[in-house]
Design a protein around this motif. Structure first.
Motif, short mmCIF file in Angstrom:
data_model
loop_
_atom_site.label_atom_id
_atom_site.label_comp_id
_atom_site.label_asym_id
_atom_site.label_seq_id
_atom_site.Cartn_x
_atom_site.Cartn_y
_atom_site.Cartn_z
N ILE A 1 0.84 -1.20 0.00
CA ILE A 1 0.00 0.00 0.00
C ILE A 1 0.87 1.25 0.00
CG2 ILE A 1 -1.95 -1.13 1.12
CD1 ILE A 1 -1.05 0.03 3.76
N LEU A 2 0.24 2.37 -0.28
CA LEU A 2 0.96 3.64 -0.32
C LEU A 2 1.58 3.97 1.03
CD1 LEU A 2 -1.57 5.82 -2.35
CD2 LEU A 2 0.70 5.09 -3.12
N PRO A 3 2.81 4.52 1.05
CA PRO A 3 3.43 4.91 2.32
C PRO A 3 2.54 5.91 3.06
CG PRO A 3 5.04 4.97 0.53
CD PRO A 3 3.70 4.75 -0.11
N GLY A 4 2.45 5.73 4.38
CA GLY A 4 1.63 6.62 5.19
C GLY A 4 0.19 6.16 5.35
N THR A 5 -0.22 5.14 4.59
CA THR A 5 -1.58 4.61 4.70
C THR A 5 -1.68 3.69 5.91
OG1 THR A 5 -1.78 4.66 2.29
CG2 THR A 5 -3.41 3.37 3.49
N ASP A 6 -2.77 3.79 6.64
CA ASP A 6 -2.99 2.95 7.81
C ASP A 6 -3.32 1.53 7.35
OD1 ASP A 6 -3.72 1.71 10.14
OD2 ASP A 6 -5.04 3.30 10.85
N SER A 7 -2.39 0.60 7.56
CA SER A 7 -2.58 -0.77 7.09
C SER A 7 -3.73 -1.46 7.83
CB SER A 7 -1.29 -1.58 7.26
OG SER A 7 -0.88 -1.61 8.63
N ARG A 8 -3.92 -1.11 9.10
CA ARG A 8 -5.02 -1.72 9.86
C ARG A 8 -6.37 -1.30 9.28
NH1 ARG A 8 -5.28 -3.99 14.99
NH2 ARG A 8 -7.33 -4.96 15.20
N GLU A 9 -6.47 -0.04 8.89
CA GLU A 9 -7.71 0.45 8.28
C GLU A 9 -7.97 -0.26 6.96
OE1 GLU A 9 -9.51 4.62 6.43
OE2 GLU A 9 -7.81 4.68 7.84
#
Length: 369
Positions: A191-199
């Motif tokens: 995923i894009l850097p800075g994106t919340d992976s948990r979300e």
């Protein structure tokens, strides 16, 4: 100094463990993993398109097939996890191709890449023929499936759980071996850097029903990361006690100074030195002692951490501690917090001696002279 030094080194090492495990887990599985809890999945291209619609922040997706089996080599037999990968896309999501220590990733049938620990256990090197054995199939009456392959690469992810279990083969070869054409079990995502992976994982979990399940990298080893955070708090509390004990030395130093300088303090007070000024003076002295110790502790801890990071001279058993060395990651916010706590404790330690000397009468120091 010793208390601050210990806190600095220990927190940096625990941060290093957490960071190293994060690097390995994301390097092995990507940022988010969508997998099947039931039968292998059909139409992976359709599912991939749906993933990109649900989560636009996904920059790369690769499908894989994961199953357990047995591996037989020249020097032994071991249980293993066989992962079928897409050779041309796996590097976009994981760091597996970049963690090769010899050879290459498999690109055609009959080729496998082994984790370094399982390769050592089997006695396998580049070119060594090994045997993949699936002792059970969906048909109870059928014989075990056996496939002869040869090793074309050795990969070291840096985590014993992965290096001691995983065998990589092309996705098409795994599907053919298991007689499951076009089926997959996992979708690994970047995923894009800075994106919340948990979300992202929660959104995928809401969009895909059973048999799908989504997890981000932190959920893949949830208990381990929780244990690391808990240990960090407990160890920090224990080591702060060292700083508190050291603060009693500040108290005793000031009390001895007050005892030795009773006459001088009394003369100053008789000349007009106010109690508030006396209180401030001894607070500054005690805080100065704490500041020197804190500065030396921080510098010493950073220096020791730098040595540990550069030399890796302390080796750990990988099968117990997951990784074989002490990683170090310095977080300046935590270093600043440690320094502030140490200075606060030192300041609090000066209050009683400073208050004690401030309330004394000048006559107490002069009546015998």
């Amino acid at each position: 100094m010793l208390g601050v030094l210990a806190l600095t080194v220990v927190t940096s090492v625990i941060n290093g463990f957490e960071g190293e495990l994060t690097r390995v887990i994301t390097g092995m599985n990507g940022d988010v993993l969508l997998y099947s809890r039931g039968e292998p999945l059909k139409d992976p291209s359709v599912i991939e398109s749906e993933i990109r619609k649900v989560v636009p922040q996904v920059t790369a997706v690769t499908a894989s097939f994961v199953t357990e089996l047995m591996v037989s080599g020249p020097q032994g037999v071991s249980g293993a996890v066989l992962q079928g990968i897409e050779p041309d896309r796996i590097g976009e999501v994981t760091s597996i191709p970049r963690r090769l220590i010899s050879g290459k990733i498999p690109t055609q049938e009959g080729e496998v890449t082994l984790g370094s620990a399982i390769a050592e256990k089997l006695g396998a090197t580049l070119g060594t023929p090994i045997r993949l054995i699936v002792p059970y199939t969906s048909d109870k009456d059928s014989a075990p499936r056996i496939l002869n392959v040869h090793v074309v690469g050795i990969v070291k992810m840096g985590m014993y759980d992965y290096d001691s279990k995983f065998v990589f083969m092309t996705l098409g070869a795994v599907q053919k071996f298991l007689d499951l054409p076009g089926r997959v079990t996992n979708f690994n995502m970047k995923i894009l850097p800075g994106t919340d992976s948990r979300e992202v994982s929660d959104r995928l979990g809401e969009s895909f029903d059973f048999p799908f399940r989504a997890k981000d990298w932190s959920q893949l080893n949830k208990n381990l990361f929780y244990a690391i955070k808990l240990e960090k708090v407990v160890i920090a509390i224990i080591l702060i006690v060292i700083v508190v004990v050291a603060a009693f030395n500040v108290v005793s130093t000031l009390m001895m100074m007050i005892h030795d300088k009773t006459k001088e303090i009394a003369i100053l007070k008789a000349m007009g030195f106010r109690p508030s000024q006396c209180f401030q003076l001894f607070c500054i002295i005690g805080l100065g002692i704490g500041a020197v110790g804190t500065t030396m502790g921080v510098l010493g801890g950073l220096g020791l951490g730098w040595v540990l990071e550069r030399t890796r001279w302390i080796h750990l058993p990988e099968d117990i501690y997951y990784i074989g060395f002490l990683p170090v990651v310095v977080r300046w916010m935590e270093i600043g917090m440690i320094a502030c706590i140490a200075l606060l404790i030192a300041f609090l330690a000066t209050l009683y001696p400073s208050w004690s000397v401030a309330r004394r009468s000048p006559l107490d120091g002069l009546k015998y002279d």
